[in-house]
Design a protein around this motif. Structure first.
Motif, PDB file in Angstrom:
ATOM      1  N   PHE A  40     -25.720  33.189  13.577  1.00  0.00           N
ATOM      2  CA  PHE A  40     -25.490  33.079  15.017  1.00  0.00           C
ATOM      3  C   PHE A  40     -24.897  31.722  15.402  1.00  0.00           C
ATOM      4  CE2 PHE A  40     -29.744  31.312  14.755  1.00  0.00           C
ATOM      5  CZ  PHE A  40     -29.765  30.318  15.723  1.00  0.00           C
ATOM      6  N   LYS A  55     -21.409  32.840  18.396  1.00  0.00           N
ATOM      7  CA  LYS A  55     -21.023  34.201  18.759  1.00  0.00           C
ATOM      8  C   LYS A  55     -21.021  34.292  20.282  1.00  0.00           C
ATOM      9  CE  LYS A  55     -21.946  38.902  17.251  1.00  0.00           C
ATOM     10  NZ  LYS A  55     -20.691  39.079  16.539  1.00  0.00           N
ATOM     11  N   SER A  56     -20.107  35.083  20.827  1.00  0.00           N
ATOM     12  CA  SER A  56     -20.016  35.220  22.278  1.00  0.00           C
ATOM     13  C   SER A  56     -19.501  36.604  22.631  1.00  0.00           C
ATOM     14  CB  SER A  56     -19.069  34.154  22.842  1.00  0.00           C
ATOM     15  OG  SER A  56     -19.028  34.194  24.239  1.00  0.00           O
ATOM     16  N   HIS A  81     -14.773  37.345  19.085  1.00  0.00           N
ATOM     17  CA  HIS A  81     -16.235  37.359  19.186  1.00  0.00           C
ATOM     18  C   HIS A  81     -16.902  36.000  18.959  1.00  0.00           C
ATOM     19  CE1 HIS A  81     -16.527  41.738  19.470  1.00  0.00           C
ATOM     20  NE2 HIS A  81     -15.508  41.752  18.640  1.00  0.00           N
ATOM     21  N   TRP A  82     -16.135  34.976  18.654  1.00  0.00           N
ATOM     22  CA  TRP A  82     -16.705  33.660  18.367  1.00  0.00           C
ATOM     23  C   TRP A  82     -15.959  32.588  19.148  1.00  0.00           C
ATOM     24  CZ3 TRP A  82     -20.949  32.850  15.173  1.00  0.00           C
ATOM     25  CH2 TRP A  82     -21.400  33.983  14.485  1.00  0.00           C
ATOM     26  N   SER A 103     -25.782  33.277  21.936  1.00  0.00           N
ATOM     27  CA  SER A 103     -25.340  33.669  20.606  1.00  0.00           C
ATOM     28  C   SER A 103     -26.498  34.302  19.832  1.00  0.00           C
ATOM     29  CB  SER A 103     -24.798  32.444  19.862  1.00  0.00           C
ATOM     30  OG  SER A 103     -24.371  32.794  18.564  1.00  0.00           O
ATOM     31  N   VAL A 107     -26.863  38.309  18.446  1.00  0.00           N
ATOM     32  CA  VAL A 107     -27.126  38.663  17.053  1.00  0.00           C
ATOM     33  C   VAL A 107     -28.429  39.452  16.937  1.00  0.00           C
ATOM     34  CG1 VAL A 107     -27.571  37.731  14.745  1.00  0.00           C
ATOM     35  CG2 VAL A 107     -25.711  36.809  16.134  1.00  0.00           C
TER      36      VAL A 107
END
Length: 131
Positions: A40, A55-56, A81-82, A103, A107
């Motif tokens: 994450f 992660k976003s 996604h990041w 984040s 996850v």
């Protein structure tokens, strides 16, 4: 926010979250934070400055990149996604803590329910938003 403070703030928040491990699968230059084996957060200085990679949600990532000069697509990660946080004036400690928590929640939401250490829909969300 300077680079050391950025990484210190992110690391402090990550370590406070349930069931988090720190690993170095890519060597000592990369700190990789995981929850139940899923990444994450990553921290490194490989791009020439200290960065935090998180992660976003894709829509949120786009909005964050548009409104913060120091947030860019994920370094060496899926750009949709990041995100990468770099030292700079557009980032403050509360934003860093919130993004680390987001984040982590993203996850955790992808883990089997039995492995989720927290409820990803409500964990770290102010009460009014969780309703």
């Amino acid at each position: 926010m300077d680079g050391k403070t950025l990484q210190e703030t992110a690391q402090e928040r990550a370590r406070s979250l349930p069931v988090v491990t720190l690993e170095y699968p890519f060597g000592p230059a990369w700190e990789v934070f995981k929850v139940h084996g899923k990444v994450f957060m990553l921290m490194t200085e490989v791009p020439g400055r200290p960065v935090v990679i998180l992660k976003s949600d894709p829509e949120e990532a786009e909005a964050l990149r548009a409104s913060h000069a120091d947030i860019t697509p994920g370094y060496h990660m899926n750009k949709k996604h990041w995100i990468t946080l770099a030292p700079g004036a557009s980032i403050d400690p509360q934003l860093v803590e919130d993004l680390v928590t987001d984040s982590y929640r993203l996850v955790v939401a992808g883990l089997p329910k039995a492995e989720q250490p927290v409820n990803p829909k409500t964990f770290g969300v102010p009460e009014a938003e969780a309703q």
